[in-house]
Design a protein around this motif. Structure first.
Motif, PDB file in Angstrom:
ATOM      1  N   UNK A 198      14.008 -12.635 -11.974  1.00  0.00           N
ATOM      2  CA  UNK A 198      13.203 -11.571 -12.562  1.00  0.00           C
ATOM      3  C   UNK A 198      12.671 -12.002 -13.922  1.00  0.00           C
ATOM      4  N   UNK A 199      11.459 -11.567 -14.223  1.00  0.00           N
ATOM      5  CA  UNK A 199      10.911 -11.831 -15.543  1.00  0.00           C
ATOM      6  C   UNK A 199      11.795 -11.148 -16.597  1.00  0.00           C
ATOM      7  N   UNK A 200      12.093 -11.827 -17.701  1.00  0.00           N
ATOM      8  CA  UNK A 200      13.060 -11.295 -18.671  1.00  0.00           C
ATOM      9  C   UNK A 200      12.471 -10.299 -19.657  1.00  0.00           C
ATOM     10  N   UNK A 201      11.176  -9.991 -19.529  1.00  0.00           N
ATOM     11  CA  UNK A 201      10.510  -9.132 -20.514  1.00  0.00           C
ATOM     12  C   UNK A 201       9.841  -7.956 -19.805  1.00  0.00           C
ATOM     13  N   UNK A 202       9.511  -6.940 -20.550  1.00  0.00           N
ATOM     14  CA  UNK A 202       8.873  -5.743 -20.003  1.00  0.00           C
ATOM     15  C   UNK A 202       7.422  -5.685 -20.474  1.00  0.00           C
ATOM     16  N   UNK A 203       6.588  -6.526 -19.894  1.00  0.00           N
ATOM     17  CA  UNK A 203       5.186  -6.567 -20.280  1.00  0.00           C
ATOM     18  C   UNK A 203       4.492  -5.260 -19.903  1.00  0.00           C
ATOM     19  N   UNK A 204       3.574  -4.830 -20.746  1.00  0.00           N
ATOM     20  CA  UNK A 204       2.839  -3.599 -20.466  1.00  0.00           C
ATOM     21  C   UNK A 204       1.998  -3.759 -19.205  1.00  0.00           C
ATOM     22  N   UNK A 205       1.321  -4.897 -19.074  1.00  0.00           N
ATOM     23  CA  UNK A 205       0.564  -5.208 -17.865  1.00  0.00           C
ATOM     24  C   UNK A 205       1.263  -6.383 -17.189  1.00  0.00           C
ATOM     25  N   UNK A 206       1.914  -6.108 -16.069  1.00  0.00           N
ATOM     26  CA  UNK A 206       2.842  -7.069 -15.479  1.00  0.00           C
ATOM     27  C   UNK A 206       2.193  -8.041 -14.492  1.00  0.00           C
ATOM     28  N   UNK A 207       0.949  -7.791 -14.106  1.00  0.00           N
ATOM     29  CA  UNK A 207       0.370  -8.593 -13.036  1.00  0.00           C
ATOM     30  C   UNK A 207      -0.187  -9.919 -13.555  1.00  0.00           C
ATOM     31  N   UNK A 208       0.055 -10.959 -12.773  1.00  0.00           N
ATOM     32  CA  UNK A 208      -0.478 -12.297 -13.027  1.00  0.00           C
ATOM     33  C   UNK A 208      -0.628 -13.017 -11.703  1.00  0.00           C
ATOM     34  N   UNK A 209      -1.280 -14.185 -11.724  1.00  0.00           N
ATOM     35  CA  UNK A 209      -1.670 -14.873 -10.486  1.00  0.00           C
ATOM     36  C   UNK A 209      -1.487 -16.390 -10.593  1.00  0.00           C
ATOM     37  N   UNK A 210      -0.510 -16.819 -11.339  1.00  0.00           N
ATOM     38  CA  UNK A 210      -0.436 -18.234 -11.688  1.00  0.00           C
ATOM     39  C   UNK A 210       0.243 -19.077 -10.611  1.00  0.00           C
ATOM     40  N   UNK A 211      -0.299 -20.254 -10.375  1.00  0.00           N
ATOM     41  CA  UNK A 211       0.354 -21.268  -9.544  1.00  0.00           C
ATOM     42  C   UNK A 211       1.315 -22.061 -10.419  1.00  0.00           C
ATOM     43  N   UNK A 212       2.594 -22.141 -10.046  1.00  0.00           N
ATOM     44  CA  UNK A 212       3.551 -22.880 -10.885  1.00  0.00           C
ATOM     45  C   UNK A 212       3.258 -24.383 -10.923  1.00  0.00           C
ATOM     46  N   UNK A 213       3.930 -25.035 -11.834  1.00  0.00           N
ATOM     47  CA  UNK A 213       3.835 -26.481 -12.052  1.00  0.00           C
ATOM     48  C   UNK A 213       5.229 -27.073 -11.912  1.00  0.00           C
ATOM     49  N   UNK A 214       5.329 -28.249 -11.305  1.00  0.00           N
ATOM     50  CA  UNK A 214       6.612 -28.941 -11.201  1.00  0.00           C
ATOM     51  C   UNK A 214       6.588 -30.216 -12.041  1.00  0.00           C
ATOM     52  N   UNK A 215       7.599 -30.387 -12.888  1.00  0.00           N
ATOM     53  CA  UNK A 215       7.709 -31.588 -13.715  1.00  0.00           C
ATOM     54  C   UNK A 215       9.146 -32.086 -13.652  1.00  0.00           C
ATOM     55  N   UNK A 216       9.365 -33.269 -14.195  1.00  0.00           N
ATOM     56  CA  UNK A 216      10.714 -33.832 -14.314  1.00  0.00           C
ATOM     57  C   UNK A 216      10.946 -34.214 -15.772  1.00  0.00           C
ATOM     58  N   UNK A 217      11.992 -33.661 -16.371  1.00  0.00           N
ATOM     59  CA  UNK A 217      12.346 -33.950 -17.758  1.00  0.00           C
ATOM     60  C   UNK A 217      13.766 -34.495 -17.785  1.00  0.00           C
ATOM     61  N   UNK A 218      13.891 -35.752 -18.200  1.00  0.00           N
ATOM     62  CA  UNK A 218      15.198 -36.405 -18.289  1.00  0.00           C
ATOM     63  C   UNK A 218      15.980 -36.259 -16.987  1.00  0.00           C
ATOM     64  N   UNK A 219      15.298 -36.487 -15.871  1.00  0.00           N
ATOM     65  CA  UNK A 219      15.926 -36.451 -14.558  1.00  0.00           C
ATOM     66  C   UNK A 219      16.089 -35.064 -13.966  1.00  0.00           C
ATOM     67  N   UNK A 220      15.752 -34.020 -14.717  1.00  0.00           N
ATOM     68  CA  UNK A 220      15.908 -32.635 -14.262  1.00  0.00           C
ATOM     69  C   UNK A 220      14.547 -32.069 -13.863  1.00  0.00           C
ATOM     70  N   UNK A 221      14.424 -31.619 -12.622  1.00  0.00           N
ATOM     71  CA  UNK A 221      13.196 -30.982 -12.192  1.00  0.00           C
ATOM     72  C   UNK A 221      13.088 -29.590 -12.812  1.00  0.00           C
ATOM     73  N   UNK A 222      11.881 -29.244 -13.218  1.00  0.00           N
ATOM     74  CA  UNK A 222      11.596 -27.923 -13.756  1.00  0.00           C
ATOM     75  C   UNK A 222      10.371 -27.355 -13.049  1.00  0.00           C
ATOM     76  N   UNK A 223      10.452 -26.101 -12.670  1.00  0.00           N
ATOM     77  CA  UNK A 223       9.290 -25.382 -12.176  1.00  0.00           C
ATOM     78  C   UNK A 223       8.805 -24.482 -13.310  1.00  0.00           C
ATOM     79  N   UNK A 224       7.604 -24.749 -13.803  1.00  0.00           N
ATOM     80  CA  UNK A 224       7.026 -24.004 -14.913  1.00  0.00           C
ATOM     81  C   UNK A 224       6.209 -22.852 -14.332  1.00  0.00           C
TER      82      UNK A 224
END
Length: 430
Positions: free
Chosen positions: A223-249
């Motif tokens: 769940x998103x950790x914040x209570x945005x006034x306008x909650x809708x978005x449409x973003x495609x995530x990004x995958x990266x690797x930092x120091x051997x750890x995969x992150x989904x942005x």
């Protein structure tokens, strides 16, 4: 636009590192020449070295084929194994799209060389009761398919997700994550190892979810950790690797999360002001770059090596003029390139955020640019593509007009551009 585009598919409708390893490649990596996901095999809009596509074209010049498509949709084309894959929403009763209330949400497969439609695979019915109003620049089929080995993942946002084999046979379908949308669907999933990960940022309870890629069952949700006034978005995530750890942005309204794709644990989070976030982030030279979209977008450069709330510690720079609401960014060597929705091309020093140039291209923009052989292709909503050279000097190389509305992002197939307009698919090739 995933476009769609991934695309502003909300009020407008709606760089990864250049190695497949940084993408978190799956068990069936695509061939090097396959543009099998939104923004290409490294998901940054850049064609592989050695690729060359026409600099000049028109409806009569350098067109290998033009194929009319049924229904409507702004998913961007992807290519694998000599085939083009797009999704479309086809009216059930064959009325005009403007009057239709029920759709067959469909995967369309074409021969990449001659444009022949090989298959049209209905995957799920969008009924009148669940046919939400969408923005005039959106469609009911805006997320871009993913081709991975012998599987194709087709996502329709709040309507559901399906996985089929290359012949269109259903492997699984998940329609359990229905949520109330605002302006329709938009963002495309990312495939990381055995997880298909996407955002569910609707009118309420925004979250990021992962499905088991083999079964379609829910693996985790955050769940998103914040209570945005306008909650809708449409973003495609990004995958990266930092120091051997995969992150989904995964940017959303008022925050971006970096998530461990295996567990769903949040690695870091950063808060900002913005909603209806559409542009796919990029990762380049050690920094994540993203747009905060509406109302006044900022371009943020974030160091992704932190943990926890990094709002005060890992934001390296930001700028807030002429930043795109919808088109994704490009990066090459020391520069970032962008096109704003109202047609301002910008080049920025990626390390410092200093603006190198701003130039008006003209027109309205929703599709994300592509970079091929040192040439950036900016395509506006009228189907006009301005080709400019990379580097600190703004140099127009060509201006090309298909004369058809387009919000989808182009793909590259060998030495050809594949472009989707409102009515057709083009192969642009000498």
């Amino acid at each position: 636009m995933t476009s769609p585009r991934s695309g502003n598919l909300a009020i407008c409708i709606l760089v990864l590192s250049t190695t497949l390893g940084a993408l978190g490649s799956t068990g069936h990596p695509a061939a090097a020449e396959d543009w099998n996901v939104f923004r290409g095999p490294s998901a940054n809009g850049i064609a592989e070295a050695g690729t060359s596509v026409p600099t000049e074209w028109s409806r009569e010049k350098n067109i290998a084929f033009r194929t009319e498509l049924p229904g409507q949709g702004w998913s961007s084309p992807v290519i694998a194994n000599g085939r083009i894959y797009v999704s479309a929403a086809i009216p059930v009763d064959q009325q005009s799209d403007a009057k239709a209330t029920e759709y067959e949400l469909t995967l369309i497969v074409l021969d990449a060389k001659n444009g022949e439609i090989l298959k049209s695979v209905p995957l799920m019915r969008q009924t009148a009761e669940k046919s939400a109003r969408i923005h005039k620049k959106n469609s009911h089929a805006s997320p871009t398919p993913i081709v991975d080995g012998n599987r194709v993942f087709v996502h329709f946002g709040y309507q559901g997700t399906a996985c089929v084999d290359l012949d269109g046979n259903l492997i699984w379908k998940n329609r359990d994550l229905f949520f109330k949308p605002v302006h329709g669907n938009g963002g495309t999933p990312v495939l990381v190892d055995d997880k298909l990960i996407f955002t569910c940022d609707g009118a309420k309870d925004p979250k990021v979810v992962a499905l088991d890629a083999g079964t379609g069952k829910l693996a985790w949700e955050v769940k998103r950790p914040n209570d945005a006034k306008k909650k809708f978005s449409f973003c495609t995530p990004l995958t990266i690797v930092i120091e051997g750890q995969k992150q989904v942005i995964a940017p959303g309204s008022d925050c971006v999360l970096a998530i461990d794709p295996a567990s769903g644990n949040v690695i870091w989070e950063l808060f900002y002001s913005g909603y209806s976030v559409i542009p796919k982030p990029i990762y380049h030279n050690g920094l994540v770059y993203l747009s905060t979209s509406y109302d006044t977008p900022s371009l943020l450069a974030i160091d992704p090596t932190g943990q926890g709330d990094v709002t005060e510690t890992h934001l390296r720079w930001s700028i807030n003029k002429n930043v795109p609401h919808t088109p994704s960014l490009l990066a090459d060597e020391e520069y970032l390139y962008s096109i704003s929705d109202d047609g301002i091309a910008m080049c920025v020093d990626a390390a410092t955020g200093d603006v190198v140039y701003k130039k008006r291209v003209g027109g309205g923009f929703s599709s994300s640019p592509v970079l091929v052989d040192g040439k950036i292709h900016y395509t506006n909503e009228s189907g006009e593509t301005t080709v400019i050279a990379t580097g600190p000097k703004y140099k127009v190389l060509a201006e090309n007009d298909l004369g058809e509305r387009t919000l989808a992002s182009a793909a590259v197939d060998a030495n050809a551009l594949i472009m989707r307009t409102a009515d057709a698919i083009y192969r642009i090739e000498e």
